[in-house]
Design a protein around this motif. Structure first.
Motif, PDB file in Angstrom:
ATOM      1  N   UNK A  67       0.826  -1.218   0.000  1.00  0.00           N
ATOM      2  CA  UNK A  67       0.000   0.000   0.000  1.00  0.00           C
ATOM      3  C   UNK A  67       0.859   1.267   0.000  1.00  0.00           C
ATOM      4  N   UNK A  68       2.127   1.148  -0.424  1.00  0.00           N
ATOM      5  CA  UNK A  68       3.052   2.290  -0.408  1.00  0.00           C
ATOM      6  C   UNK A  68       2.515   3.468  -1.219  1.00  0.00           C
ATOM      7  N   UNK A  69       1.954   3.170  -2.395  1.00  0.00           N
ATOM      8  CA  UNK A  69       1.409   4.244  -3.236  1.00  0.00           C
ATOM      9  C   UNK A  69       0.294   5.003  -2.499  1.00  0.00           C
TER      10      UNK A  69
ATOM     11  N   UNK B  88      -1.349  10.060   0.343  1.00  0.00           N
ATOM     12  CA  UNK B  88      -1.973  10.689   1.517  1.00  0.00           C
ATOM     13  C   UNK B  88      -0.935  11.320   2.450  1.00  0.00           C
ATOM     14  N   UNK B  89       0.318  11.418   1.992  1.00  0.00           N
ATOM     15  CA  UNK B  89       1.405  12.056   2.738  1.00  0.00           C
ATOM     16  C   UNK B  89       1.704  11.314   4.046  1.00  0.00           C
ATOM     17  N   UNK B  90       1.449  10.011   4.066  1.00  0.00           N
ATOM     18  CA  UNK B  90       1.819   9.203   5.232  1.00  0.00           C
ATOM     19  C   UNK B  90       3.231   8.669   5.040  1.00  0.00           C
ATOM     20  N   UNK B  91       3.928   8.299   6.132  1.00  0.00           N
ATOM     21  CA  UNK B  91       5.300   7.803   6.004  1.00  0.00           C
ATOM     22  C   UNK B  91       5.383   6.514   5.182  1.00  0.00           C
ATOM     23  N   UNK B  92       6.461   6.398   4.417  1.00  0.00           N
ATOM     24  CA  UNK B  92       6.725   5.203   3.600  1.00  0.00           C
ATOM     25  C   UNK B  92       8.217   4.869   3.719  1.00  0.00           C
ATOM     26  N   UNK B  93       8.619   3.668   3.292  1.00  0.00           N
ATOM     27  CA  UNK B  93      10.034   3.276   3.351  1.00  0.00           C
ATOM     28  C   UNK B  93      10.805   3.722   2.114  1.00  0.00           C
ATOM     29  N   UNK B  94      10.104   3.868   1.004  1.00  0.00           N
ATOM     30  CA  UNK B  94      10.717   4.281  -0.263  1.00  0.00           C
ATOM     31  C   UNK B  94       9.662   5.020  -1.073  1.00  0.00           C
ATOM     32  N   UNK B  95      10.087   5.710  -2.117  1.00  0.00           N
ATOM     33  CA  UNK B  95       9.149   6.458  -2.956  1.00  0.00           C
ATOM     34  C   UNK B  95       8.490   5.495  -3.953  1.00  0.00           C
TER      35      UNK B  95
ATOM     36  N   UNK C 211      -2.396  -1.345  -5.344  1.00  0.00           N
ATOM     37  CA  UNK C 211      -3.712  -0.725  -5.548  1.00  0.00           C
ATOM     38  C   UNK C 211      -4.009  -0.458  -7.022  1.00  0.00           C
ATOM     39  N   UNK C 212      -5.304  -0.374  -7.331  1.00  0.00           N
ATOM     40  CA  UNK C 212      -5.767  -0.083  -8.686  1.00  0.00           C
ATOM     41  C   UNK C 212      -6.239   1.369  -8.766  1.00  0.00           C
ATOM     42  N   UNK C 213      -5.674   2.105  -9.711  1.00  0.00           N
ATOM     43  CA  UNK C 213      -6.063   3.501  -9.943  1.00  0.00           C
ATOM     44  C   UNK C 213      -7.129   3.535 -11.042  1.00  0.00           C
TER      45      UNK C 213
END
Ligand code: CP3
Length: 354
Positions: A7-9, A14-21, A140-142
């Motif tokens: 769910x990184x994307x 939503x500007x929540x923390x992630x481990x990588x872009x 996720x599906x956009x």
């Protein structure tokens, strides 16, 4: 529904923390992939492919089989909506889209009905459901739509345009008529995106390809106001999660702060705006998605890596960046170069998230 594994994307939008872009590519399912060209040949025309949910699912997943992308995007087109309004869409080989019945007069505008997405656009909804099931929670599906203004340019011009003579002629001579068309189109887009969300789209993106062709005041009145109306009407929660919406006005870099005022979650940025400047314009209100020049993929994998590093550095530290190209990937790009970009984003972005 299966829980989301990556769910990184969604977190980054939503500007929540992630481990990588996280990274995906506009037009990631397309002609630069030989496997896309093979499925497309099997389907017949481009619209035959869009109207076949199993084959649309097959091409949606193709780029994910090759590259560790962080999102899938529904395979379809923005022009399905005007087609469903009865305009008669067709693609002439090598020429782009055309409409048999363009919208030019008051009678034409009055005749247009807002399509029921589950009926006239049922093939898109079926594709969303089939893809969502096949993804099995991988990413996720956009879902997506064109912006009301961008759809209106195609509807009034009858296809792609160089000078926007018909649609801008209408804008200056009969703004009332254009507003009536945009209002109907905004209602159609809202219903269309909400139906995609109901069928499983976990984020949405609104493509405003031609907003950047407008003067600033006209942009706010004829494009931005209608995107705002769509954003206000969207379902923003499904399956216990926020369903973020991303707005992308091509060539809209100078208006990012106005776009952030719509209440959207993220903004697409093309390569003509530096992400550091974009970030200064919008503050911490929205996330930013972009913005490698798609032509960088013509360079060597070593140069692509350097350009990826430059884009990551221009955004800088902290959450809220989704890596993407500044516009769609071009058909003559070597797929291995796209792979080099994805790998570089994953590898080089980690220090920005510690
Ligand atoms: O990003 C994805 O992988 C999802 C699929 C997608 C397509 N079109 C597939 C497509 C998306 C999100 C779109 C959006 C779209 N379509 C936009 C907005 C984004 C942008 O590019 O600015 C616009 C303006 C259109 C309209 C459209 N569709 C045009 C102008 C063309 C012809 C362009 C060309 O390169 O020939 C299309 C056709 C189209 N849509 C193709 C694809 C993969 C190529 C069709 C083919 O197989 O021949």
């Amino acid at each position: 529904m299966t829980p989301l594994i990556n769910d990184t994307f969604l977190r980054a939008v939503l500007r929540e923390p992630v481990d990588y872009t996280p990274v995906w590519m506009m037009r990631q399912a397309g002609r630069y992939l030989p496997e896309y060209r093979a499925t497309r040949a099997k389907a017949g025309s481009f619209m035959d492919l869009c109207k076949n949910p199993e084959l649309a699912c097959e091409v949606t997943l193709q780029p994910l089989e090759r590259f560790p992308l962080d999102a899938a995007i529904l395979f379809s087109d923005i022009l399905t909506v005007p087609d469903a309004m009865g305009l008669g869409l067709y693609f002439a080989e090598g020429e782009g889209p055309h409409f048999e019945r363009p919208v030019r007069t008051q009678a034409d505008v009055e005749r247009i009905a807002v399509p029921d997405p589950e009926l006239e656009l049922g093939y898109v909804m079926e594709a969303v459901a089939v893809i969502r099931n096949a993804l099995a929670g991988r990413v996720p599906l956009i879902g997506f739509s064109g912006s009301p203004w961008t759809l209106a340019t195609y509807m009034v011009e009858g296809g792609g345009a160089k000078n926007f003579s018909h649609v801008k002629g209408m804008m200056f001579d009969r703004p009332d008529l254009l507003h009536a068309l945009l209002a109907k189109t905004a209602d159609a887009v809202t219903a269309y995106l909400n139906a995609q969300i109901a069928r499983g789209a976990q984020a949405t993106m609104i493509f405003d390809t031609w907003g950047g062709a407008l003067a600033p005041a006209n942009y706010r009145e004829f494009s931005l106001a209608y995107m705002q109306r769509v954003v206000a009407g969207l379902t923003r929660e499904a399956e216990g999660r926020t369903v973020p919406v991303i707005l992308f006005t091509k060539n809209g870099g100078q208006w990012l702060h106005h776009m952030a005022d719509t209440g959207c979650d993220g903004l697409g940025v093309d390569w003509t705006t530096d992400l550091a400047d974009a970030r200064r314009l919008v503050g911490d209100r929205v996330s930013l998605q972009g913005n490698l020049d798609p032509c960088a993929l013509y360079a060597s994998p070593e140069r692509i890596r350097e350009e990826v590093a430059r884009v990551l550095a221009s955004y800088g530290k902290g959450p809220g960046h989704v890596f993407n190209l500044g516009h769609g990937i071009t058909p003559d790009v070597n797929p291995e170069h796209a792979g080099a970009m994805v790998a570089a984003v994953h590898e080089l972005s980690r220090p920005y998230h510690v």
